[in-house]
Scaffold this motif. Sequence first.
Motif, PDB file in Angstrom:
ATOM      1  N   TRP A 161       0.849  -1.203   0.000  1.00 38.44           N
ATOM      2  CA  TRP A 161       0.000   0.000   0.000  1.00 38.44           C
ATOM      3  C   TRP A 161       0.878   1.244   0.000  1.00 38.44           C
ATOM      4  N   TRP A 162       1.904   1.237   0.845  1.00 39.62           N
ATOM      5  CA  TRP A 162       2.770   2.407   0.980  1.00 39.62           C
ATOM      6  C   TRP A 162       3.483   2.760  -0.319  1.00 39.62           C
ATOM      7  N   VAL A 163       3.773   1.754  -1.159  1.00 41.15           N
ATOM      8  CA  VAL A 163       4.495   2.026  -2.410  1.00 41.15           C
ATOM      9  C   VAL A 163       3.595   1.945  -3.637  1.00 41.15           C
ATOM     10  N   GLY A 164       2.325   1.548  -3.466  1.00 43.49           N
ATOM     11  CA  GLY A 164       1.416   1.430  -4.597  1.00 43.49           C
ATOM     12  C   GLY A 164       1.684   0.206  -5.448  1.00 43.49           C
ATOM     13  N   ALA A 165       2.100  -0.901  -4.805  1.00 47.47           N
ATOM     14  CA  ALA A 165       2.392  -2.138  -5.530  1.00 47.47           C
ATOM     15  C   ALA A 165       1.168  -3.052  -5.520  1.00 47.47           C
ATOM     16  N   PRO A 166       1.081  -3.998  -6.457  1.00 50.45           N
ATOM     17  CA  PRO A 166      -0.017  -4.971  -6.427  1.00 50.45           C
ATOM     18  C   PRO A 166       0.030  -5.806  -5.154  1.00 50.45           C
ATOM     19  N   GLY A 167      -1.097  -6.402  -4.795  1.00 54.34           N
ATOM     20  CA  GLY A 167      -1.158  -7.278  -3.640  1.00 54.34           C
ATOM     21  C   GLY A 167      -1.178  -6.550  -2.326  1.00 54.34           C
ATOM     22  N   ARG A 168      -1.761  -5.363  -2.323  1.00 54.93           N
ATOM     23  CA  ARG A 168      -1.794  -4.581  -1.096  1.00 54.93           C
ATOM     24  C   ARG A 168      -3.112  -4.788  -0.361  1.00 54.93           C
ATOM     25  N   GLY A 169      -3.111  -4.437   0.901  1.00 51.26           N
ATOM     26  CA  GLY A 169      -4.326  -4.465   1.696  1.00 51.26           C
ATOM     27  C   GLY A 169      -5.213  -3.277   1.378  1.00 51.26           C
ATOM     28  N   SER A 170      -6.416  -3.319   1.919  1.00 52.81           N
ATOM     29  CA  SER A 170      -7.352  -2.215   1.673  1.00 52.81           C
ATOM     30  C   SER A 170      -6.938  -0.957   2.416  1.00 52.81           C
ATOM     31  N   GLU A 171      -6.073  -1.092   3.408  1.00 56.27           N
ATOM     32  CA  GLU A 171      -5.605   0.017   4.226  1.00 56.27           C
ATOM     33  C   GLU A 171      -4.119  -0.177   4.531  1.00 56.27           C
ATOM     34  N   PRO A 172      -3.433   0.904   4.984  1.00 59.76           N
ATOM     35  CA  PRO A 172      -2.005   0.752   5.294  1.00 59.76           C
ATOM     36  C   PRO A 172      -1.737   0.034   6.605  1.00 59.76           C
ATOM     37  N   ASN A 173      -2.775  -0.350   7.329  1.00 58.10           N
ATOM     38  CA  ASN A 173      -2.576  -1.006   8.627  1.00 58.10           C
ATOM     39  C   ASN A 173      -3.275  -2.357   8.692  1.00 58.10           C
ATOM     40  N   THR A 174      -3.318  -3.050   7.590  1.00 58.70           N
ATOM     41  CA  THR A 174      -3.942  -4.358   7.538  1.00 58.70           C
ATOM     42  C   THR A 174      -3.213  -5.345   8.461  1.00 58.70           C
ATOM     43  N   ARG A 175      -3.968  -6.150   9.200  1.00 63.45           N
ATOM     44  CA  ARG A 175      -3.433  -7.191  10.082  1.00 63.45           C
ATOM     45  C   ARG A 175      -2.559  -6.604  11.194  1.00 63.45           C
ATOM     46  N   SER A 176      -2.875  -5.408  11.638  1.00 63.96           N
ATOM     47  CA  SER A 176      -2.132  -4.768  12.718  1.00 63.96           C
ATOM     48  C   SER A 176      -2.900  -4.988  14.024  1.00 63.96           C
ATOM     49  N   TYR A 177      -2.431  -5.923  14.848  1.00 68.84           N
ATOM     50  CA  TYR A 177      -3.133  -6.329  16.063  1.00 68.84           C
ATOM     51  C   TYR A 177      -2.298  -6.007  17.301  1.00 68.84           C
ATOM     52  N   THR A 178      -2.964  -5.617  18.363  1.00 66.88           N
ATOM     53  CA  THR A 178      -2.258  -5.233  19.585  1.00 66.88           C
ATOM     54  C   THR A 178      -1.622  -6.451  20.244  1.00 66.88           C
ATOM     55  N   ARG A 179      -0.361  -6.315  20.545  1.00 67.33           N
ATOM     56  CA  ARG A 179       0.420  -7.391  21.150  1.00 67.33           C
ATOM     57  C   ARG A 179       0.952  -6.914  22.499  1.00 67.33           C
ATOM     58  N   ARG A 180       1.039  -7.845  23.438  1.00 70.77           N
ATOM     59  CA  ARG A 180       1.606  -7.537  24.756  1.00 70.77           C
ATOM     60  C   ARG A 180       2.806  -8.438  25.003  1.00 70.77           C
ATOM     61  N   TRP A 181       3.916  -7.805  25.377  1.00 71.46           N
ATOM     62  CA  TRP A 181       5.113  -8.532  25.797  1.00 71.46           C
ATOM     63  C   TRP A 181       5.318  -8.294  27.284  1.00 71.46           C
ATOM     64  N   THR A 182       5.587  -9.338  28.031  1.00 70.72           N
ATOM     65  CA  THR A 182       5.929  -9.219  29.449  1.00 70.72           C
ATOM     66  C   THR A 182       7.332  -9.770  29.626  1.00 70.72           C
ATOM     67  N   VAL A 183       8.266  -8.883  29.933  1.00 71.58           N
ATOM     68  CA  VAL A 183       9.678  -9.242  30.040  1.00 71.58           C
ATOM     69  C   VAL A 183      10.012  -9.470  31.513  1.00 71.58           C
ATOM     70  N   ASP A 184      10.361 -10.696  31.835  1.00 75.65           N
ATOM     71  CA  ASP A 184      10.752 -11.052  33.193  1.00 75.65           C
ATOM     72  C   ASP A 184      12.275 -10.938  33.285  1.00 75.65           C
ATOM     73  N   LEU A 185      12.741  -9.854  33.874  1.00 79.91           N
ATOM     74  CA  LEU A 185      14.175  -9.603  33.916  1.00 79.91           C
ATOM     75  C   LEU A 185      14.904 -10.646  34.770  1.00 79.91           C
ATOM     76  N   GLU A 186      14.264 -11.093  35.816  1.00 79.22           N
ATOM     77  CA  GLU A 186      14.906 -12.063  36.710  1.00 79.22           C
ATOM     78  C   GLU A 186      15.041 -13.426  36.040  1.00 79.22           C
ATOM     79  N   ALA A 187      13.977 -13.857  35.358  1.00 73.60           N
ATOM     80  CA  ALA A 187      14.001 -15.176  34.704  1.00 73.60           C
ATOM     81  C   ALA A 187      14.682 -15.129  33.342  1.00 73.60           C
TER      82      ALA A 187
END
Length: 451
Positions: free
Chosen positions: A289-315
Amino acid sequence: MTADKPYLTGHYTPAVDEITATDLTVEGTLPPELTGRLIRNSHNPKPGVTPSHWFKGSGMVHGIRLREGRAEWYRNRWVSTPALDGAPYMTDHGPDLTASTAGTHVIEHAGRLLALCEANFPFELTPDLDTVGAFDFNGKLRSAMTAHPKTDPVTGELHFFGSSPFPPYLIYYVADAKGQITHSAEIPAATASLKHDFALTRHYVVFVEGTVTFDPAEHSGIPYSWQDEQPARIGVMPRGKDGAGKIRWFSIEPGNMLHAANAYEDGRGRIVLEGPTVDREGFQLSWNWWVGAPGRGSEPNTRSYTRRWTVDLEAGSVDEQIIDDLAVEFPTLNEDFLGAENRYQYAVSFPDQQGFGGYGIVKYDRTTGARRIHQVGDARLPSEAVYVPAAGATREDDGYLLTVVSDLKQDASQLLVLDASGLDRVATVHLPRRVTGGIHGSWIPDSEPHN
């Protein structure tokens, strides 16, 4: 030329000129504490210019001046950088850090209004959005500057970084509340992975290196691509003068995070980081989408899902999970909670890769897991929702969300003021033109009178 460039059509059709309008029409009642300026940035090439990538479009800032229940003015201005007049980024002497699009973000720190693009120096603007010029922190900025600096709500310090596809790959900076750089350090073991944003906690700086990295064979003008061999990881660095030498890197699943929602240390001392993230397919759909190439999503944020990382510094371990199945981007929060545990987050929702679902402003309750959406309507695209606290606020969501809506059917735009608690509409400001779908912006409250 523009028919196959989605970033130059529809909601993203560039404005062709600069205008100023005064005494804007207001529906509803603007809260009197909304006295200041909402300033938004966008990629907006000049007429006749077709950039090879959405991010290559020259920056244009849009400002709306509110004062004590009135909408005094709207104005839009190109950020007048050498790149606006065609100066190249790469020269015989290396990159020209003043040849900036300056089209990603706009912030204020220590009384300076700065338009930002991560590959260049900031550009200072006047309160009326005219360009002053490149700003290098009195010669102490020796690299490009991220478009996503973080203001510590406790100290007033500005934390930011400069990244490069060439060594040194990552430099970390701190500027004090008066705007003077007081600390900088090269970060050991960093790579050429794309680093667009980062996070700050009360005691740590958190960097994210995803699976997108420097690729000299990418000829769109933005030399990055997804490369499976690039390890994805999180870097956790103690804040302070000697933190760089103590950074620890933790492996995570492949992916690419453009924007961090927030990070904090939980009751067990673990680092919790959240942000919308794409997998390999999602990145490729967005890139096309950003470059105007074939095979793009309908929007520039297709499949953008919220992810949570929990970093255990001790382990020495990381737990990660996708915590929502709604495609979102541009996460925001009450900035008083930046770096601390926050209950509420906001974002913009987008249609999925089949084009289903609408645009809206999303509110997440991280305590209950509830999700609320303010649907803005058919063919209407909202901008990033900027949080502004209400007068006398006592709760985290005592405040307002400001978002500029692009309305294709009416060929118009409005500033919507939403109650951050229930997402109900408080007021609408009618703007004199349709504002180009853009990237990031800031609310600049009055600290002294501006004309």
